[in-house]
Design a protein around this motif. Structure first.
Motif, mmCIF file in Angstrom:
data_model
loop_
_atom_site.group_PDB
_atom_site.id
_atom_site.type_symbol
_atom_site.label_atom_id
_atom_site.label_comp_id
_atom_site.label_asym_id
_atom_site.label_seq_id
_atom_site.Cartn_x
_atom_site.Cartn_y
_atom_site.Cartn_z
ATOM 1 N N ASN A 187 0.800 -1.227 0.000
ATOM 2 C CA ASN A 187 0.000 0.000 0.000
ATOM 3 C C ASN A 187 0.834 1.279 0.000
ATOM 4 O OD1 ASN A 187 -2.434 -1.478 0.046
ATOM 5 N ND2 ASN A 187 -2.326 -1.671 2.280
ATOM 6 N N ILE A 188 2.150 1.167 0.120
ATOM 7 C CA ILE A 188 3.013 2.351 0.067
ATOM 8 C C ILE A 188 3.118 2.827 -1.377
ATOM 9 C CG2 ILE A 188 5.405 3.143 0.342
ATOM 10 C CD1 ILE A 188 5.611 1.397 2.802
ATOM 11 N N PRO A 189 2.991 4.110 -1.639
ATOM 12 C CA PRO A 189 3.085 4.630 -3.008
ATOM 13 C C PRO A 189 4.393 4.226 -3.690
ATOM 14 C CG PRO A 189 2.288 6.331 -1.524
ATOM 15 C CD PRO A 189 2.687 5.176 -0.670
ATOM 16 N N ASP A 190 4.287 3.773 -4.923
ATOM 17 C CA ASP A 190 5.446 3.374 -5.739
ATOM 18 C C ASP A 190 6.268 2.256 -5.103
ATOM 19 O OD1 ASP A 190 4.702 5.307 -7.562
ATOM 20 O OD2 ASP A 190 6.175 6.771 -6.883
ATOM 21 N N ALA A 191 5.654 1.472 -4.222
ATOM 22 C CA ALA A 191 6.392 0.409 -3.536
ATOM 23 C C ALA A 191 6.933 -0.629 -4.507
ATOM 24 C CB ALA A 191 5.495 -0.270 -2.504
ATOM 25 N N ASN A 192 6.248 -0.815 -5.632
ATOM 26 C CA ASN A 192 6.720 -1.798 -6.614
ATOM 27 C C ASN A 192 7.957 -1.323 -7.369
ATOM 28 O OD1 ASN A 192 5.234 0.204 -7.900
ATOM 29 N ND2 ASN A 192 4.656 -1.144 -9.599
ATOM 30 N N GLY A 240 13.595 7.187 -2.542
ATOM 31 C CA GLY A 240 12.665 8.286 -2.812
ATOM 32 C C GLY A 240 11.516 8.349 -1.828
ATOM 33 N N LEU A 241 11.643 7.647 -0.682
ATOM 34 C CA LEU A 241 10.561 7.615 0.311
ATOM 35 C C LEU A 241 10.827 8.594 1.451
ATOM 36 C CD1 LEU A 241 10.072 3.744 0.618
ATOM 37 C CD2 LEU A 241 8.730 5.342 -0.771
ATOM 38 N N THR A 242 9.753 9.067 2.069
ATOM 39 C CA THR A 242 9.844 9.881 3.266
ATOM 40 C C THR A 242 8.617 9.610 4.126
ATOM 41 O OG1 THR A 242 10.224 12.126 4.112
ATOM 42 C CG2 THR A 242 8.627 11.898 2.336
ATOM 43 N N GLU A 243 8.645 10.091 5.358
ATOM 44 C CA GLU A 243 7.512 9.897 6.270
ATOM 45 C C GLU A 243 6.868 11.244 6.554
ATOM 46 O OE1 GLU A 243 6.487 7.521 10.452
ATOM 47 O OE2 GLU A 243 8.567 7.811 9.816
ATOM 48 N N ASP A 294 4.317 3.867 10.665
ATOM 49 C CA ASP A 294 5.239 4.480 9.703
ATOM 50 C C ASP A 294 4.840 4.145 8.270
ATOM 51 O OD1 ASP A 294 6.793 5.491 11.803
ATOM 52 O OD2 ASP A 294 7.986 3.664 11.914
ATOM 53 N N ALA A 295 4.496 2.896 8.041
ATOM 54 C CA ALA A 295 4.131 2.462 6.687
ATOM 55 C C ALA A 295 2.891 3.190 6.177
ATOM 56 C CB ALA A 295 3.902 0.955 6.675
ATOM 57 N N LYS A 296 1.939 3.427 7.067
ATOM 58 C CA LYS A 296 0.703 4.122 6.662
ATOM 59 C C LYS A 296 0.958 5.585 6.336
ATOM 60 C CE LYS A 296 -2.524 1.189 9.242
ATOM 61 N NZ LYS A 296 -3.512 1.137 10.371
#
Length: 389
Positions: free
Chosen positions: A158-163, A176-179, A196-198
């Motif tokens: 469910n994290i954006p662009d996780a794939n 390219g991830l941030t919280e 954090d994941a949400k």
């Protein structure tokens, strides 16, 4: 004529007998040599390959966590003077050519109790903990339970662009991830990382960006793979197996060797001691240890005890866009790590083989002042290696 043929046949037979005898003798001698050099295994005993310290590592780490000051060593004396003149507060560990020449405390561990820092003092290691989390990840890779090119979507779909994000990119913080939000309550490691994941999103820049969320999610992946919480897995690996005596926050505050974090050199202002702030740092900065045990951790890596040579090279392989990988910044001749959390500031600089190192663990972090330049200066004086600022 018949008599001549008889002698010839008899001679051939004796030649054959002598040849066979000679071959038997040679084979017998070779078998004795093999038996002599072959390792013996008792009947019913399973032969195992044990990971052991290299002799030089064992000789160094066996006496760590003891005060050392070689007064007949010019480097040790000079460094001691510089540390005192700088007003350094904490514990300094200096290793030169595989020999601890200085391990000494400076200033107070707890001013109110008049307790001084020494070789047994415990300090929060802050962001340096990311190197431990990376090591746990690489051990799962070695076990075949994870691959560096595995996508994040396999664990957090469910994290954006996780794939489009891989484990390797998270180790090097090129995901390219941030919280976008921090938790205000805490119950368990798993629930912390679930929060954090949400609240993970994508940063605007695709280049390298230092974002703790990468290592919090790596902690979550470890928990999913092993079915253990992060603290449990950490303790089993680094304490029970490698005897590094790392303390999580709840044990740290009860330990008689704990240090108090301060905001200034005169000890007049305490740093915040927030259980929530530490609890939120799952996998990223809520463990404490001594300078000696931290150095031991790096030697277990550089001597390929925790990870083999190929695995360590892979873990420390940084991207073109930065020097960062697995909790350290890597250069041609040395690696360095640094962290800051609630009054604590650890700095590590060591050569690629770990045989020269400067570690400064401080319990005073003053706004606008860092001990990192001091550590770099000492390291350069000792090794003649120019440090990149």
């Amino acid at each position: 004529m018949k008599r001549t043929q008889h002698y010839r046949m008899k001679r051939r037979v004796w030649k054959r007998v002598l040849l066979v005898t000679l071959v038997v003798i040679i084979l017998f001698i070779c078998s004795l040599c093999l038996i002599k050099h072959k390792p013996t295994t008792a009947v019913g005993e399973t032969k195992t390959v044990k990971h052991t310290y290299k002799p030089v590592t064992k000789s160094i780490v066996k006496n760590l966590n003891q005060n050392v000051f070689l007064k007949n060593n010019d480097l040790a004396v000079g460094f001691d003077t510089q540390l005192q003149e700088s007003g350094f507060v904490g514990t300094a560990l200096v290793v030169h050519h595989n020999r601890v020449i200085l391990q000494k405390g400076f200033g107070y561990a707890n001013k109110a109790q008049n307790r001084l820092n020494d070789a047994q003092s415990l300090y929060q290691i802050a962001s340096i903990q990311k190197g431990f989390t990376a090591t746990l990840i690489m051990q799962q890779v070695r076990a075949g339970k994870l691959h560096l090119d595995t996508s994040l979507s396999q664990y957090y779909p469910n994290i954006p662009d996780a794939n489009q994000v891989t484990i390797k990119e998270m180790l090097t913080m090129t995901s390219g991830l941030t919280e976008k939000a921090n938790a205000n309550v805490f119950t368990t490691d798993a629930e912390n990382v679930a929060f954090d994941a949400k609240h993970t999103t994508v940063v605007s820049s695709p280049n390298w960006s230092y974002q703790a969320i990468n290592y919090r999610l790596l902690s979550g992946i470890l928990m999913q793979i092993t079915h253990k919480n992060y603290s449990e897995l950490f303790n089993e690996t680094f304490n029970q197996k490698y005897h590094l005596d790392v303390s999580d926050y709840k044990d740290f505050v009860r330990n008689k060797h704990r240090t108090i974090g301060y905001k200034d050199l005169d000890y007049s202002q305490l740093a915040s001691d927030s259980p929530l702030a530490y609890a939120m740092e799952t996998g990223t900065g809520n463990m404490a240890m001594t300078t000696g045990n931290l150095y031991t951790f790096y030697r277990l890596l550089t001597d390929h005890v925790m990870l083999n040579e190929n695995a360590l090279h892979t873990m420390w392989q940084h991207p073109v866009s930065s020097r960062y990988a697995a909790g350290l910044y890597h250069y041609d001749k040395y690696s360095t790590g640094h962290g800051v959390i609630l009054g604590f500031e650890p700095t590590v600089i060591l050569t690629k083989n770990g045989q020269d190192a400067v570690i400064l663990m401080s319990n005073v972090n003053t706004r606008g002042k860092s001990w990192q330049p001091l550590a770099k200066r000492l390291f350069t004086q000792m090794t003649a290696i120019k440090i990149v600022n």
